[in-house]
Each structure stands twice: as structure tokens, then as C-alpha cells.
Motif scaffolding. Structure first.
Motif, PDB file in Angstrom:
ATOM      1  N   THR A   1       0.852  -1.183   0.000  1.00 10.47           N
ATOM      2  CA  THR A   1       0.000   0.000   0.000  1.00 10.47           C
ATOM      3  C   THR A   1       0.886   1.231   0.000  1.00 10.47           C
ATOM      4  N   SER A   2       0.491   2.223  -0.789  1.00 14.45           N
ATOM      5  CA  SER A   2       1.242   3.480  -0.732  1.00 14.45           C
ATOM      6  C   SER A   2       0.769   4.256   0.485  1.00 14.45           C
ATOM      7  N   ASN A   3       1.616   5.149   0.966  1.00 17.97           N
ATOM      8  CA  ASN A   3       1.270   5.911   2.166  1.00 17.97           C
ATOM      9  C   ASN A   3       0.187   6.939   1.841  1.00 17.97           C
ATOM     10  N   SER A   4      -0.853   6.977   2.667  1.00 21.96           N
ATOM     11  CA  SER A   4      -2.002   7.826   2.368  1.00 21.96           C
ATOM     12  C   SER A   4      -1.660   9.314   2.424  1.00 21.96           C
ATOM     13  N   LYS A   5      -0.684   9.656   3.244  1.00 22.90           N
ATOM     14  CA  LYS A   5      -0.369  11.077   3.397  1.00 22.90           C
ATOM     15  C   LYS A   5       0.596  11.557   2.315  1.00 22.90           C
ATOM     16  N   THR A   6       1.571  10.731   2.012  1.00 24.60           N
ATOM     17  CA  THR A   6       2.609  11.175   1.078  1.00 24.60           C
ATOM     18  C   THR A   6       2.451  10.554  -0.306  1.00 24.60           C
ATOM     19  N   GLY A   7       1.666   9.501  -0.404  1.00 25.89           N
ATOM     20  CA  GLY A   7       1.533   8.781  -1.672  1.00 25.89           C
ATOM     21  C   GLY A   7       2.769   7.966  -2.012  1.00 25.89           C
ATOM     22  N   LYS A   8       3.731   7.928  -1.088  1.00 25.09           N
ATOM     23  CA  LYS A   8       4.998   7.241  -1.379  1.00 25.09           C
ATOM     24  C   LYS A   8       4.838   5.724  -1.361  1.00 25.09           C
ATOM     25  N   TYR A   9       5.579   5.083  -2.234  1.00 20.16           N
ATOM     26  CA  TYR A   9       5.598   3.627  -2.231  1.00 20.16           C
ATOM     27  C   TYR A   9       7.007   3.170  -2.540  1.00 20.16           C
ATOM     28  N   LEU A  10       7.287   1.926  -2.216  1.00 20.30           N
ATOM     29  CA  LEU A  10       8.596   1.339  -2.545  1.00 20.30           C
ATOM     30  C   LEU A  10       8.391  -0.155  -2.710  1.00 20.30           C
ATOM     31  N   VAL A  11       8.818  -0.673  -3.827  1.00 22.85           N
ATOM     32  CA  VAL A  11       8.730  -2.125  -4.006  1.00 22.85           C
ATOM     33  C   VAL A  11      10.123  -2.682  -4.296  1.00 22.85           C
ATOM     34  N   SER A  12      10.368  -3.873  -3.759  1.00 22.57           N
ATOM     35  CA  SER A  12      11.650  -4.555  -3.981  1.00 22.57           C
ATOM     36  C   SER A  12      11.425  -5.660  -4.999  1.00 22.57           C
ATOM     37  N   LEU A  13      12.193  -5.631  -6.060  1.00 22.30           N
ATOM     38  CA  LEU A  13      12.006  -6.597  -7.138  1.00 22.30           C
ATOM     39  C   LEU A  13      13.318  -7.327  -7.419  1.00 22.30           C
ATOM     40  N   PRO A  14      13.517  -8.491  -6.799  1.00 26.40           N
ATOM     41  CA  PRO A  14      14.728  -9.261  -7.091  1.00 26.40           C
ATOM     42  C   PRO A  14      14.809  -9.598  -8.585  1.00 26.40           C
ATOM     43  N   SER A  15      16.026  -9.631  -9.112  1.00 30.40           N
ATOM     44  CA  SER A  15      16.222  -9.887 -10.541  1.00 30.40           C
ATOM     45  C   SER A  15      15.751 -11.287 -10.916  1.00 30.40           C
ATOM     46  N   GLY A  16      15.430 -11.416 -12.204  1.00 29.23           N
ATOM     47  CA  GLY A  16      15.106 -12.746 -12.707  1.00 29.23           C
ATOM     48  C   GLY A  16      13.632 -12.982 -12.960  1.00 29.23           C
ATOM     49  N   LYS A  17      12.835 -11.914 -12.963  1.00 27.17           N
ATOM     50  CA  LYS A  17      11.401 -12.101 -13.208  1.00 27.17           C
ATOM     51  C   LYS A  17      10.870 -11.002 -14.125  1.00 27.17           C
ATOM     52  N   ASN A  18       9.756 -11.330 -14.770  1.00 31.06           N
ATOM     53  CA  ASN A  18       9.009 -10.322 -15.506  1.00 31.06           C
ATOM     54  C   ASN A  18       7.847  -9.915 -14.603  1.00 31.06           C
ATOM     55  N   TYR A  19       7.946  -8.690 -14.102  1.00 32.97           N
ATOM     56  CA  TYR A  19       6.965  -8.246 -13.118  1.00 32.97           C
ATOM     57  C   TYR A  19       5.857  -7.433 -13.775  1.00 32.97           C
ATOM     58  N   GLY A  20       4.633  -7.761 -13.427  1.00 34.72           N
ATOM     59  CA  GLY A  20       3.510  -6.918 -13.761  1.00 34.72           C
ATOM     60  C   GLY A  20       3.150  -6.158 -12.504  1.00 34.72           C
ATOM     61  N   ILE A  21       2.995  -4.863 -12.620  1.00 37.89           N
ATOM     62  CA  ILE A  21       2.669  -4.069 -11.441  1.00 37.89           C
ATOM     63  C   ILE A  21       1.360  -3.343 -11.710  1.00 37.89           C
ATOM     64  N   ALA A  22       0.403  -3.581 -10.873  1.00 35.38           N
ATOM     65  CA  ALA A  22      -0.903  -2.944 -11.039  1.00 35.38           C
ATOM     66  C   ALA A  22      -1.186  -2.098  -9.814  1.00 35.38           C
ATOM     67  N   VAL A  23      -1.488  -0.832 -10.060  1.00 35.79           N
ATOM     68  CA  VAL A  23      -1.766   0.075  -8.956  1.00 35.79           C
ATOM     69  C   VAL A  23      -3.262   0.384  -8.988  1.00 35.79           C
ATOM     70  N   LYS A  24      -3.896   0.113  -7.870  1.00 30.55           N
ATOM     71  CA  LYS A  24      -5.349   0.256  -7.834  1.00 30.55           C
ATOM     72  C   LYS A  24      -5.778   1.115  -6.660  1.00 30.55           C
ATOM     73  N   ALA A  25      -6.830   1.909  -6.893  1.00 32.53           N
ATOM     74  CA  ALA A  25      -7.430   2.638  -5.778  1.00 32.53           C
ATOM     75  C   ALA A  25      -8.907   2.806  -6.100  1.00 32.53           C
ATOM     76  N   ASP A  26      -9.720   2.867  -5.077  1.00 32.48           N
ATOM     77  CA  ASP A  26     -11.166   2.966  -5.305  1.00 32.48           C
ATOM     78  C   ASP A  26     -11.481   4.206  -6.125  1.00 32.48           C
ATOM     79  N   GLY A  27     -12.323   4.021  -7.134  1.00 30.45           N
ATOM     80  CA  GLY A  27     -12.768   5.154  -7.940  1.00 30.45           C
ATOM     81  C   GLY A  27     -11.789   5.517  -9.044  1.00 30.45           C
ATOM     82  N   TYR A  28     -10.672   4.789  -9.103  1.00 34.36           N
ATOM     83  CA  TYR A  28      -9.670   5.085 -10.132  1.00 34.36           C
ATOM     84  C   TYR A  28      -9.547   3.913 -11.096  1.00 34.36           C
ATOM     85  N   LEU A  29      -9.161   4.245 -12.307  1.00 32.27           N
ATOM     86  CA  LEU A  29      -8.758   3.183 -13.217  1.00 32.27           C
ATOM     87  C   LEU A  29      -7.422   2.664 -12.713  1.00 32.27           C
ATOM     88  N   PHE A  30      -7.190   1.365 -12.872  1.00 33.77           N
ATOM     89  CA  PHE A  30      -5.893   0.885 -12.393  1.00 33.77           C
ATOM     90  C   PHE A  30      -4.785   1.349 -13.331  1.00 33.77           C
TER      91      PHE A  30
END
Lengths: 704, 374
Positions: free
Chosen positions: A533-562
Motif C-alpha cells: 500500500t502506498s502511504n495515504s499522506k505522502t503517496g509514497k511507495y517502494l517495491v523490492s524486485l529481485p532480478s530474474g522475473k518479468n513483473y507486472g505491477i498494477a496500482v489500484k485505488a477505489d474510484g480510479y482506473l488501475f
């Protein structure tokens, strides 16, 4: 005050019955006759000795510190008494300022070689702490000769084991010599006065980008302002400091909402800094978790009873994907019935489908040993575990080790991280930044602000190449010189194979931060790796992605298109930090998403299986807006003719629609169109640009 | 029938090898070719009977005389004049070709000798001399062909085998070079060049004990030559016998106090044994002899690095770089010293420069640089 503390110590001692056992104390009596040099002060000195002896007899770190204060008063009066010097040395060794012991012990020994039956042992120990390993070994051997080798483990206390396992200590000295010969290249920097105080500061935990530091301090101003009678220091409180780009570490702030009047210690922080793990010693060593919402931390909640037991649970670290929790416990066996290997061991729980932590599993050998393991830290590369241990291969007390997982549950033989990070004293609570170039730990080294301080270690890697300039005339008939070829030593450099993606998530129109969930999917396996979850106050997020994969990242929030992002990280990719600020569009007519995780076979309209997670997200979106009608648009780069590209892009758009129909979405809600290369979103002059232009878009036509 | 002999003038060659300046030009082993007998005409004083081609013969004889007096330019003019008068006088090509060799005009020499060889294809010596000229023009394949042809004609010469070894050495084919040097030793066991170069080939093959034996043999034959002691010292240094190496370098310096290679190498041994201050002194001594020797500054920098005097180290590396802006290692070292001074941006700039200069190792060092830009 003195009486109050004395009483508290006394009660504690009686309560736990630990007094005589804890450090296998040797009774040593100070001979009053040796103090009758003058009348003045004699009485005071004897009073000090009397108090001190009582504290000393309790055998607890705090009591030793109290005893030390009194013994030092008597020492002012008589500096030559062997027993007094011995006891001062012992007090230092058994409390916080261990390296100071040696001078007093040596003085005691010089004045009276038989001052105490364990004088050789204490001398050995204090020499070991001062890196005089050869001398230490001599004294340990003397001790063995006097005591008989049979004297090994002597005492055991609550969570503390100080043994006379002299053979092990000799091995530690041998290891110490080797480690000292091959120091690792590091800078060790005190984090400075905004973080550290004259009181003990320790237990640093960090976000993996080193932007936030949470730590434990026993400084003045602690919640409740009471001293712990155990060691006469303020109760532990949690503090936080932020690494500001220009000004460095901010003034540490007491995390009031988390702290109680008792001990509150930091043990773990998720890589994105949104989950904090804390520890409370009372009554039986319990781990808690707390979540950051905006700028408020939720009330610490006890972790479930797969983790917390009646035994001691003392440190915790969550895996990069949030699916595993590593922790330390001294429970006799794990949930599969595997026995504890001795002392404290490292365990792991996996997150179950319902979100709860599942049964605990002892990591077993080679991680755990018959000695204590502590301070577990799982690096967000998903591979490397750092922990400390009193195992063989250390140079004294706890040493920091690391081990790597092969992903199938096997761990490599732990490696001592080396001197000068490890010392002959306890080295615990070691956390490593995402780039593995920096680590944080606490240490009582000289030059600090007092007692333990928090330090940042910079790993410089192996010695850089140094090549002397030399040449010789090797061919006698020519004055051309020939340089010695340089053998480039192959130095194994441990590479971090990790991508940190971070940024802020905001509303497209207002720019206001949005609290969104971030789903990370392994496209190849069609498997949800984690949700953050991103921080509600700052909107900040951080994800750790170890090498060796094809990552799909989907960001979702109510009322928004992903929002959809694809990040393909080949196995060999070294550490990188990617900043990606994400803008979410409210669901509305005309709003659209670029579907970055839809993949087709080359030059064809056939959907690859790796597209299914994204398509299923689309299905979910359409199901949650049953009246929404949409257009699927296909786009290409500018290679090939318009006709060819129009056909291809249309066929691809149709493939998507067909899939959605198959999943139960009404045909009437969808149209499709092939735009070929007529609506580029990036340049067609670069590979990267063309890659961006080859895309499928989802556009809202109506909602009602 | 003419008879040739050739001499290698050792002193001239070794004199050159004491040269202070390192340049890429090769040292020429001078060849003296003498002519004997076979006067072109019976009586050149007679003016009564003018024999056929008498004037050409006279010019030819003048050429021979000039050659013997080492007046090669005049010899060339005389031989050329003879050929103008009698273009079929093939032996004048030989005379002029050898004169060109003496003048180090190898291309012209090859051309003349080739013409001679067409007429006298069995003259192994001429074929060898052509190969000699080709060797000095770095036409290794041509030279090898000529030398092999000379061998096939039964011609034997120590230099020829020696040159073949040198060519193999330069091509990095040390084992084959050793074979050729072995042949040279067979032809002339007193020729110290063969031992030195064979030792060097062993050194390159890390067969250090063989190298030591050969350098010692060369020293036995030529006990005054600093180069040989230096080379022997370097092999001992590579064997990490630093005391032994220093003793040999000292021998070299005793023979020639200005032989700075040996002083520099001695400094390296002192460095390797942790005597950094003494090493610095040695490198400073080198700089007294050769003040723009970038290596010595680099080496001083490394000593300061080891002494943790990073500022002085950076200064020394900078001087090395100012003398040789392409000195990749000096950039790497300066970067490393800056790293220790916590000047990561400076360190990264240097490592990047080293990387630009093609030093693969620098790429690894640069991998941390992105972090420091923050």
C-alpha cells in the motif's frame, strides 16, 4: 533513591533467584586491614565497599553498574588493593564498558596472583576483548590448567549465558587472529548527534532506500521517565529519524504513539517502511507489529501465537514480498516437531491465504547451531540473510554472519562478515540497505556519544587493484621495454541483484497523494507475489524486485482506473533504483489505461499466457462497473506499412475483446479499433520508444 | 669466389643498450661484411688494353674498397656507377645491397639482394642478409621465409636463429622462441644474447628457475652488463624472493648507476616488503635520473596510499597522469586514494576515465558511482 533502587534490585533478585548463578561469581572478600592507612575516608570507603558488595552479589548488569560506582569511590581511597581492583574489573566486564576491565584486572593480578580463582579467565576475556588474542589464549590455558579442563559450562541465566567454555574462547581467539589479518574494507561512521545520545542507542532498522531509520534509545525523556532496575537505564523507547537529502539525518523524534512506560524496542521494518516490528521483554519476550497509515502508526499488535509463545521471541524481519516472517525464538521445538538446536534459533512463518502467519519452522542447520542465533535480517534481494550468532567461526560474543538461500529452502554455510565490523564483543542488530553497500548497526566503539551508538557501515569491497609501474628490457637486441603482464586477481564480488522501484502515487487532476494498493505479479507464473500500500499522506511507495522475473505491477485505488506497469528484470541485473511516479485517473468518460502487461507473439495477434493477470484485472474492473462500456485500442510502432499495422493492431485489440467475452463480459459493452502507428506516445527512433508505442489501450466510453 | 664474414660488434650493441631513453626504435646489430680476393680485372693500372667492362669493374672495385673502409655512401655510389656501366654485373647488386644494410636502408637492400639472389639462388648468405633486412623492417613473415630458405641452403648463423627466436618472442610464442634460441646456442654457445632472451622467454612462461639459470649464464659471458642483473632480479622478484631480487638490482646499479629500471624495480621490492618510506626514496632516485618517469610517480603514489597518506598519493598520481595522460592504472589508483579520502565524486571521475581508456576493471569500480551522485 539509592535505597529504592537497591530494594528494586533486591526484589528482582529474590524473584528470579538468579543472584548467585548468573555469572558464576567467584566470592572475593576485600580485606579491610589493607585500608587502614589513614583514618580520614576509611569509614566512607568501607561503606562504599559494603554497598558495592551487596550490589555485586546480585550479579546483574545494573547491579554491577551500581557496584562499580561504589567500588570506584573506595578506589579513590586505596588504589592498590588487589580484591578491589579485581572487583572493579569484573564489574566492567559484566556490564557495559568491557574494554576498561583490563587495567584493573592486570593490577589485581600483579598485586596478588591468586586474588580470585577465575582471575586467569577474566584476564583472558579482557585481553580477548582488547584483541590481544595470543595473550588471551595464554591466560585461558592457565585457567584450564588450574581449574581442570572439565570445568566448562558453569552458569546459565535468563536469556544470558556466560560460560567458562574455555576451549570455545580459545577457538574464538584463533578465529580473531585470522579475521584481524584479513580485515574487510569499510568506513564506519557515527550517525551523529541528531541520532545518537550519551545513552545507549541501538537496534537500528531502516527502509531499504535508507530514507527512514527507526531505533531504540534509552535516553532521557523516555515515556514514564523511569529507570529499569535491571540495569539502571531508562526504559527503551522507539525513535525515528529521516534521512534528508541535503541536511542528513533529522533530529530523532520519540515515537510517542508506540512507546509505553516499559521497554519498546525496534526489531524490524518492512523495506518500504510501512510495517514496524517491535519487541517487549515483559513478561516473556513478545513481538508486535504496527502499520503506518499516513503519518500515524497503528497501535502495536501482538503477532499471532504461531510466532509468540511462552518462550522468548526477540527479533523479526519480513521478507521483501511480505510473505515470510523470520524471527528468533528459544522455543524447544517448531510446529513440525523439529527440536531447537540450542539457545535461540531462527524460525520462519509463511503467510497463509487468509493473511495470517502460518506454523513456525526452525531453519535448522547450517543457520542454527547449538549456540545462540539472534538479530535476523532478511535482505530485500530475497536471497541473503544476515544474522548474528555465537557459533564457532566468531571472534567472541555475537558475530554477524550471512548466508544465502537457493530459493528451495537451502541455506549456504554462513560466512563471518569480518573484522572490523565484528569485534570480540557482541555485535548484533545489523541491517543492510537495498544496495548492500551500506549497513547500520550499533556499537560501543570509542569516539561515540556514549555507551552504544548507531553507526553506518560503508562496504568498500575488496582492495582495489594496485599495479606498480615497472618495465624491463627483456630482448637484449632491442631497447624496447616489456612490461610485466598484470595478473588481474579475480575477486569474488557479491552482487546484489535487486531493483528498487519507488515513487509517489497521485491523483491525475489534483496531484493529491493517493493511498493505493500495489499488486506485484510474476507474469510468467501468473502468480501474485505481494500486495503493498502506498502511504495515504505522502503517496509514497517502494517495491523490492529481485532480478530474474518479468513483473507486472498494477496500482489500484477505489474510484480510479488501475495503472499498469511492466518491468522485466533479467537474472543478471545488478542493483538499481528506479523512480516511477504514478498518476491515477479517476474512472470517467474518456479516461484510459495503457495495458503494459499484455503480450502478443511476435507479429501476431495471439495473446501470450503472461497477459492473463492483466486481462483478469480488466475483467474485475468491468465487473465492478457493470454499466461501463469501453473501447480496446491497438497501437503499433512505425515498422511496416500502415495497412499491415492497422490490420495487426485491430486483430490484437480483437483478441483482447475475445478474451474478455470468454470471461463473461458482454460483447455489447466493448468495441475495438486498430490505430496502427497513428497515435504514438513516444518516439519511434529508439527501441525503448517503439516498445512503448506497441501497446493496447483501454478507454472508457460511457459509465451511466 | 668471394668470401664473406660478418662480425657482431658487441660493444656497439651493448653501448646502445645502456641508453637512458626508452624508445621503440630497435637496436641494430651491425653487420660487417668484408670482401676478399676476386679482383674484377687482372690489371687495373694498364691503360693499354681496355678489357671489356673494364670501367664497370673499376667502379666495382672502388665500391669494394670503400666498403672495406666503412665508407658505405661512397660504396653505394661506386656500385651504382658500375651497374650503370654494366647492368648485368649482378655482384654489384650484392655489394650495394650489403652497403644499404650498413646504412640501414633496408628497403633498398632487399631490392638489390633480391636481384642478386635471382642470379645466385644458392647463395645462402645473401638469402640470410635479405632476411636480416626484412627482420628490421618488421616483415616477420618475409624474414622467416628468407631465414628458412637460407637454412635449407645449408647456411648457419647464430644471429639468424636468434632473430627467429626474437620474432617468436614478440609474437608471444615463447615455447617456439626457446627452440630457436636453443639453435642459436648450438651455433654459438658464447653468444650472450641468446641466453638473455631465452631466459626472458622462460620468464614469460613463468618458468622462473630456467630463467634464472639462463640469466646467470648470460652474466657469466657478459659480467659487466646492468641489464642482465636487472632481468635476473626481476625474475627473483616475481618469485617473491625480494631479498635476492634486491641483491641483483644492487649489482645492476653497481655496474651502471644510471640504470634506473633496476632502481625502480628495487623500489618495488621495498614496497612489496612493506618498506614504503625506503621505496619512496628509491623512486625519487629514479626521478633524479629520469625526471619524467611516470611509473616512478605512480609507484610513489602507491607507497603513500599504503602509508594512508592519501593526499600525497593523489598528488603523485596526478603528476604521473600529467606525464602520461593515457596511464590507466594511475587513474585507477588516484580514484582509489580519493575513495579513501571520502571524495567519491572525484574517485568516480577517475574510474570513469580509466574505463574510457579501456580498463575493464574500472567498470566494476564505477558500478557504485550512481549512488554517490545523490
Amino acid at each position: 533513591m539509592k535505597i529504592k533502587i537497591f530494594f528494586a534490585l533486591f526484589c528482582l533478585a529474590v524473584l528470579f533467584g538468579l543472584t548467585t548463578e548468573l555469572y558464576a561469581q567467584v566470592p572475593v572478600e576485600i580485606n579491610k586491614k589493607e585500608f587502614k592507612q589513614s583514618k580520614n575516608g576509611y569509614k566512607d570507603a568501607m561503606t562504599s565497599v559494603k554497598y558495592a558488595d551487596t550490589y555485586y552479589a546480585m550479579g546483574q548488569p545494573g547491579a554491577y553498574r551500581m557496584a562499580l560506582v561504589e567500588y570506584l569511590k573506595a578506589y579513590e581511597y586505596n588504589q592498590h588493593n588487589a580484591e578491589l581492583n579485581y572487583k572493579i574489573g569484573a564489574c566492567y566486564l559484566y556490564s557495559t564498558e568491557k574494554p576498561k576491565a583490563i587495567d584493573f584486572l592486570q593490577k589485581a593480578y600483579k598485586a596478588k596472583p591468586g586474588v580470585a580463582s577465575d582471575i586467569y579467565f577474566l584476564l583472558g576475556w579482557s585481553l580477548q576483548l582488547n584483541y590481544e588474542f595470543d595473550e588471551a589464549i595464554k591466560y585461558y590455558r592457565n585457567f584450564q590448567n588450574e581449574q581442570g579442563v572439565a570445568d566448562t559450562k558453569k552458569s546459565k541465566g535468563k536469556g544470558e549465558v556466560i560460560t567458562h567454555d574455555v576451549d570455545k574462547r580459545i577457538r574464538e581467539c584463533e578465529t580473531g587472529k585470522k579475521l584481524l589479518e584479513n580485515p574487510i574494507r569499510v568506513f564506519i561512521d557515527n550517525l551523529g548527534p541528531t541520532v545518537n545520545s550519551k545513552y545507549p542507542d541501538y537496534g537500528p532498522v531502516i527502509t531499504t532506500d535508507q530514507s527512514v531509520l527507526v531505533f531504540t534509545s534509552r535516553r532521557e525523556g523516555s515515556t514514564g521517565e523511569e529507570l529499569d532496575p535491571n540495569d539502571l537505564l531508562y526504559y527503551e523507547d522507539l525513535y525515528v529519524s529521516y534521512n534528508e537529502e541535503k541536511t542528513g539525518w533529522s533530529q530523532a523524534i520519540n515515537m510517542r504513539s508506540l512507546n509505553t512506560e516499559g521497554h519498546d524496542a525496534s526489531v524490524g521494518l518492512s523495506p518500504d517502511g510501512q510495517i514496524l516490528y517491535t519487541y517487549k521483554g515483559d513478561p516473556d519476550g513478545t513481538l508486535f507489529e504496527s502499520f503506518l497509515k499516513g503519518d500515524n502508526w497503528s497501535k502495536p499488535k501482538e503477532l499471532n501465537n504461531n510466532i509468540n509463545t511462552k518462550q522468548q521471541e526477540t527479533s523479526a524481519s519480513i521478507s521483501y514480498d511480505g510473505n515470510k516472517l523470520y524471527f528468533v525464538s528459544d522455543r524447544p521445538k517448531d510446529d513440525d516437531g523439529n527440536p531447537n538446536l540450542g539457545g535461540k534459533d531462527i524460525f520462519v512463518c509463511e503467510k497463509q491465504k487468509n493473511g495470517n502467519w502460518g506454523p513456525a519452522k526452525n531453519l535448522g542447520a547450517p543457520i542454527n547451531t547449538k549456540y545462540d542465533e539472534e538479530g535476523v535480517f532478511m535482505h530485500p534481494d530475497g536471497v541473503t540473510m544476515y544474522f548474528c550468532s555465537k557459533r564457532d567461526g566468531g571472534m567472541g560474543g555475537y558475530d554477524i554472519f550471512y548466508s544465502e538461500s537457493d530459493g528451495a529452502g537451502n541455506w549456504s554455510e554462513p560466512v563471518n562478515i569480518g573484522y572490523p565490523v565484528n569485534t570480540p564483543d557482541d555485535d548484533v542488530f545489523f541491517v543492510v540497505a537495498g544496495n548492500a553497500r551500506y549497513a547500520f548497526y550499533s556499537s560501543a566503539r570509542e569516539g561515540g556519544y556514549g555507551l552504544q551508538d548507531i553507526y553506518r557501515i560503508t562496504f568498500l569491497g575488496p582492495e582495489k587493484m594496485m599495479v606498480m609501474g615497472t618495465e624491463d628490457i627483456l630482448i637484449a637486441s632491442s631497447n624496447a621495454t616489456i612490461q610485466q603482464k598484470v595478473e588481474q586477481e579475480v575477486v569474488e564480488v557479491k552482487k546484489v541483484r535487486l531493483t528498487i522501484m519507488k515513487g509517489t502515487i497521485t491523483d491525475a487532476l489534483s496531484g493529491i497523494p493517493v493511498e493505493a494498493t500495489i499488486e506485484i505479479v510474476d507474469n510468467e507464473k501468473n502468480e501474485l507475489i505481494t500486495t503493498l500500500t502506498s502511504n495515504s499522506k505522502t503517496g509514497k511507495y517502494l517495491v523490492s524486485l529481485p532480478s530474474g522475473k518479468n513483473y507486472g505491477i498494477a496500482v489500484k485505488a477505489d474510484g480510479y482506473l488501475f495503472y499498469s506497469e511492466n518491468i522485466d528484470i533479467p537474472e543478471a541485473t545488478a542493483y538499481q533504483e528506479v523512480t516511477k511516479d504514478i498518476v491515477l485517473s479517476k474512472v470517467g468518460i474518456g479516461s484510459k489505461i495503457v495495458l503494459k502487461n499484455i503480450f502478443f507473439d511476435y507479429g501476431k495477434e495471439t495473446l501470450r499466457e503472461t497477459s492473463y493477470p492483466e486481462l483478469d484485472r480488466l475483467v474485475a474492473l468491468l465487473n465492478s462497473y457493470p454499466n461501463m462500456t469501453i473501447e480496446i485500442g491497438g497501437h503499433t510502432d512505425n515498422y511496416g506499412s500502415l495497412k499491415l499495422n492497422t490490420d495487426l493492431s485491430e486483430a490484437r485489440a480483437k483478441s483482447v475483446v475475445d478474451y474478455l467475452v470468454e470471461k463473461g463480459i458482454s460483447k455489447t459493452r466493448m468495441t475495438y479499433k486498430g490505430y496502427a502507428y497513428l497515435q504514438p506516445i513516444a518516439t519511434n527512433d529508439t527501441d525503448e520508444g517503439r516498445q512503448q508505442n506497441r501497446r493496447v489501450e483501454f478507454k472508457v466510453i460511457s459509465i451511466k | 669466389m668471394k668470401k664473406l664474414f660478418y662480425l657482431i660488434i658487441f660493444c656497439a650493441a651493448s653501448g646502445l643498450m645502456y641508453a637512458q631513453d626508452v624508445d621503440t626504435s630497435q637496436i641494430i646489430i651491425p653487420i660487417k661484411i668484408g670482401f676478399e680476393g676476386e679482383a674484377a680485372v687482372a690489371d687495373t693500372s694498364s691503360t693499354l688494353i681496355v678489357a671489356e667492362d673494364q670501367e664497370a669493374n673499376i667502379s666495382y672495385n672502388d665500391g669494394v674498397q670503400f666498403y672495406q673502409q666503412a665508407q658505405y655512401q661512397a660504396a653505394i655510389q661506386s656500385f651504382s656507377h658500375a651497374l650503370e656501366l654494366n647492368p648485368s654485373m649482378t655482384k654489384a647488386y650484392y655489394g650495394r645491397g650489403t652497403s644499404y644494410i650498413q646504412q640501414q636502408s633496408y628497403q633498398e637492400a632487399i631490392s638489390d639482394l633480391a636481384k642478386y639472389i635471382v642470379a645466385f639462388p644458392k647463395d645462402g648468405n645473401a638469402v640470410y642478409l635479405k632476411g636480416y633486412a626484412e627482420y628490421y623492417l618488421d616483415k616477420n613473415d618475409d624474414a622467416r621465409n628468407s631465414f628458412n630458405a637460407a637454412i635449407a641452403l645449408g647456411f648457419k648463423d647464430v644471429n639468424m636463429f636468434y632473430f627467429m627466436g626474437v620474432m617468436k618472442f614478440k609474437e608471444g610464442k615463447y615455447l617456439e622462441a626457446i627452440d630457436d634460441f636453443n639453435e642459436a646456442v648450438k651455433v654459438d654457445p658464447k653468444y650472450f644474447f641468446s641466453y638473455n632472451d631465452r631466459a626472458s622467454a622462460y620468464r614469460m612462461l613463468e618458468s622462473y628457475d630456467n630463467a634464472i639459470a639462463d640469466y646467470n649464464k648470460a652474466i657469466e659471458l657478459k659480467p659487466d652488463m646492468a641489464m642482465l642483473y636487472n632481468n635476473l632480479g626481476s625474475v627473483k622478484r616475481l618469485k617473491k624472493d625480494y631479498d635476492g631480487a634486491i641483491a641483483e638490482y644492487d649489482n645492476a646499479i653497481k655496474k651502471d648507476a644510471s640504470y634506473y629500471y633496476a632502481i625502480n624495480n628495487k623500489g618495488i621490492c621495498l614496497y612489496e616488503t612493506g618498506k614504503y618510506e625506503e621505496a619512496i626514496e628509491a623512486f625519487r632516485q629514479v626521478l633524479k635520473i629520469k625526471k619524467d618517469y611516470a611509473y616512478a610517480y605512480n609507484n610513489i603514489g602507491l607507497c603513500y596510499y599504503k602509508l594512508k597518506e592519501y593526499e600525497s598519493a593523489v598528488e603523485a598520481f596526478s603528476t604521473a597522469i600529467s606525464m602520461d595522460p593515457e596511464y590507466g592504472y594511475a587513474y585507477i589508483h588516484r580514484g582509489s586514494a580519493k575513495e579513501m579520502m571520502r571524495n567519491m565524486e572525484g574517485a568516480c571521475d577517475d574510474w570513469k576515465k580509466a574505463k574510457e581508456l579501456g580498463m575493464a576493471v574500472a567498470e566494476e569500480y564505477c558500478s557504485v558511482c550512481t549512488e554517490y551522485k545523490k
